[in-house]
Every structure is written in C-alpha cells, then in structure tokens.
Write a protein that holds these residues in place. Sequence first.
Motif, PDB file in Angstrom:
ATOM      1  N   SER A 246       5.769   3.166  -5.557  1.00 37.47           N
ATOM      2  CA  SER A 246       5.120   2.254  -4.029  1.00 37.47           C
ATOM      3  C   SER A 246       5.495   2.732  -2.868  1.00 37.47           C
ATOM      4  O   SER A 246       4.700   2.474  -1.975  1.00 37.47           O
ATOM      5  CB  SER A 246       5.484   0.941  -4.511  1.00 37.47           C
TER       6      SER A 246
ATOM      7  N   SER B  37       6.719   2.561 -12.450  1.00 35.24           N
ATOM      8  CA  SER B  37       6.390   3.290 -11.156  1.00 35.24           C
ATOM      9  C   SER B  37       4.833   3.179 -11.342  1.00 35.24           C
ATOM     10  O   SER B  37       4.470   2.863 -10.024  1.00 35.24           O
ATOM     11  CB  SER B  37       6.597   4.876 -11.446  1.00 35.24           C
TER      12      SER B  37
ATOM     13  N   ILE C 266       8.002  -6.007  -3.479  1.00 36.88           N
ATOM     14  CA  ILE C 266       8.006  -6.153  -5.073  1.00 36.88           C
ATOM     15  C   ILE C 266       9.280  -6.826  -5.596  1.00 36.88           C
ATOM     16  O   ILE C 266      10.318  -6.465  -5.337  1.00 36.88           O
ATOM     17  CB  ILE C 266       7.554  -4.782  -5.663  1.00 36.88           C
TER      18      ILE C 266
ATOM     19  N   LYS D 128       0.958  -1.939  -4.930  1.00 37.83           N
ATOM     20  CA  LYS D 128       0.735  -1.461  -3.723  1.00 37.83           C
ATOM     21  C   LYS D 128      -0.753  -1.443  -3.271  1.00 37.83           C
ATOM     22  O   LYS D 128      -1.018  -1.874  -2.348  1.00 37.83           O
ATOM     23  CB  LYS D 128       1.446  -0.102  -3.346  1.00 37.83           C
ATOM     24  N   ASN D 129      -1.440  -0.777  -4.195  1.00 37.87           N
ATOM     25  CA  ASN D 129      -2.898  -0.640  -3.947  1.00 37.87           C
ATOM     26  C   ASN D 129      -3.643  -2.099  -3.879  1.00 37.87           C
ATOM     27  O   ASN D 129      -4.814  -2.087  -3.356  1.00 37.87           O
ATOM     28  CB  ASN D 129      -3.532   0.308  -5.073  1.00 37.87           C
TER      29      ASN D 129
ATOM     30  N   LEU E 205       7.513   0.780  -1.350  1.00 37.89           N
ATOM     31  CA  LEU E 205       7.623  -0.484  -0.733  1.00 37.89           C
ATOM     32  C   LEU E 205       9.219  -1.038  -1.157  1.00 37.89           C
ATOM     33  O   LEU E 205       9.869  -0.530  -2.076  1.00 37.89           O
ATOM     34  CB  LEU E 205       6.885  -1.605  -1.439  1.00 37.89           C
TER      35      LEU E 205
ATOM     36  N   ALA F  18       4.105  -0.613 -10.116  1.00 43.66           N
ATOM     37  CA  ALA F  18       4.363  -0.728  -8.618  1.00 43.66           C
ATOM     38  C   ALA F  18       3.292  -0.078  -7.826  1.00 43.66           C
ATOM     39  O   ALA F  18       3.037  -0.636  -6.800  1.00 43.66           O
ATOM     40  CB  ALA F  18       5.791   0.037  -8.252  1.00 43.66           C
ATOM     41  N   LYS F  19       2.914   0.979  -8.240  1.00 47.74           N
ATOM     42  CA  LYS F  19       1.829   1.796  -7.517  1.00 47.74           C
ATOM     43  C   LYS F  19       0.587   0.804  -7.682  1.00 47.74           C
ATOM     44  O   LYS F  19      -0.061   0.642  -6.430  1.00 47.74           O
ATOM     45  CB  LYS F  19       1.549   3.288  -7.908  1.00 47.74           C
ATOM     46  N   LYS F  20       0.147   0.105  -8.608  1.00 45.15           N
ATOM     47  CA  LYS F  20      -0.957  -0.389  -8.546  1.00 45.15           C
ATOM     48  C   LYS F  20      -0.706  -1.873  -8.054  1.00 45.15           C
ATOM     49  O   LYS F  20      -1.562  -2.379  -7.012  1.00 45.15           O
ATOM     50  CB  LYS F  20      -0.986  -1.106 -10.028  1.00 45.15           C
TER      51      LYS F  20
ATOM     52  N   ALA G 211      10.196   1.876  -9.350  1.00 48.86           N
ATOM     53  CA  ALA G 211       9.477   1.107  -8.544  1.00 48.86           C
ATOM     54  C   ALA G 211       9.318   1.604  -6.973  1.00 48.86           C
ATOM     55  O   ALA G 211       8.372   1.801  -6.615  1.00 48.86           O
ATOM     56  CB  ALA G 211       9.623  -0.352  -8.796  1.00 48.86           C
TER      57      ALA G 211
END
Length: 222
Positions: free
Chosen positions: A202, A169, A183, A176-177, A204, A172-174, A198
């Motif tokens: 995110s 998780s 992804i 998106k940032n 996404l 995936a957030k990184k 994920a």
Amino acid sequence: MTKKSIGVLTIGQSPRVDITPSIQHVLGKTVEIVEVGGLDRIREEDLYSITPDKGEVTYISKLRNGQSIKMGKSKLLPLLQAELNELEERVSVVIMLCTGDFPTIRSNRPMIYPDKIVSNIVQSLLRTGKLGLVVPLEEQRNTLIQKWKLKGVEYCVEVASPYENSDISGAAKKLKNQGAELIVLDCMGYDETHKKAAIEGSGLPILLPRTLIARIVAEYVG
C-alpha cells in the motif's frame, strides 16, 4: 537488578510463542513476562464448548499445537476472568493480548487494552478521512466496524488471517484503492512480517498493535 513482572492474558492458550518474543524484545531483559491463556485449563476434547453460536461475536487465536481456533465471546469471557483473577496476584500490570473489546472484564491491576490505545492513536492521527482495517475473519467484518465508531472517520475492511498463508500485501493494496489513508492490522496475531507486506502493498502508514502496545508498556514500567 530486580525484574519487573508484566502479565500477558491471551484469549487462546499460553505461551504465545508467536507473539510474546516481540513484546519481550521491546520490553527488554529487565522485565519478566508472566503469561496465561483463557483456554489453558480446557482439555483438547472439550474445546468444542467454546465454539461461537450463530451470529455471536467471534474471536480467533492460536493453540499450542499451532492450529487456530474460533471462540464465541460469551463463552470466552468467564474463562478470561478466572485466569485474570489469579494472574493479578503475580504481576503489577496486565496486557490483554487481543484487540477486541472486553468491557465486562474486571481488574484490580492496571489493564492495557490494545483496542482502546490503538483507537485513540488513530483518532489523533486521522481526525477525518478513511481508515483501512485488515481483520482475520470474514465474520468479524461488521462487528469490528461497530467496535471502532470513530467520529468523522470512514472505514474499509479487508480479510487476511495472520494464522494462514494470506495475502496481506494484496489486502493492504485493496484498502489503499478504496481510499484508506492509514491501515490498522486489527489483531495481535499480525507480526512485523505482516506489517512489512502491508507497507509494500500500500505504501501507507501501518499500525501494528503488538509492538505499539509493547512500546507503551515499556514507557509505563520504565
């Protein structure tokens, strides 16, 4: 009803009880999975022989005992070829259970390579923009970017192994940032739980190779 036989070639040891049930669920009960692994005939005390050399393309897979193992590509290829030669005599089509590229492998049956299918799908979904990749190993970061090379697409990569207690998780957030719009969990070891994590991290679209490939094979053998 006669069952259709599908071959699954894993780069580690078979059976991959962490992966093939997902594929079997998609294919249904009328399809039989015949599974072999590149390391099936190597004794436990000889597994050191496939350890990657410095700078070599490295893969990771799971052994029957649940432990993960790193493998050097040059040592793995002849083992895979030998297993494939025998597997092809028993099935009509073979799935390579790895998202790596294997251009020197020779097959007499239709061969499903996840990396080729996933990359073409990504190209159709993301003609320009940034693709996020979650990969199992830090040493795969640069080699996997070289493998992708989609025209007009930029990349960002985070490492989170499917074989350890990793923060999928957070990875995936990184991504998106960093501007990722899509992804890919770039290993057949990632499962539906990893995909859910994920998505939660995110928001996404996430491509999970194992179920994506299974659905395509289901259409093929239809």
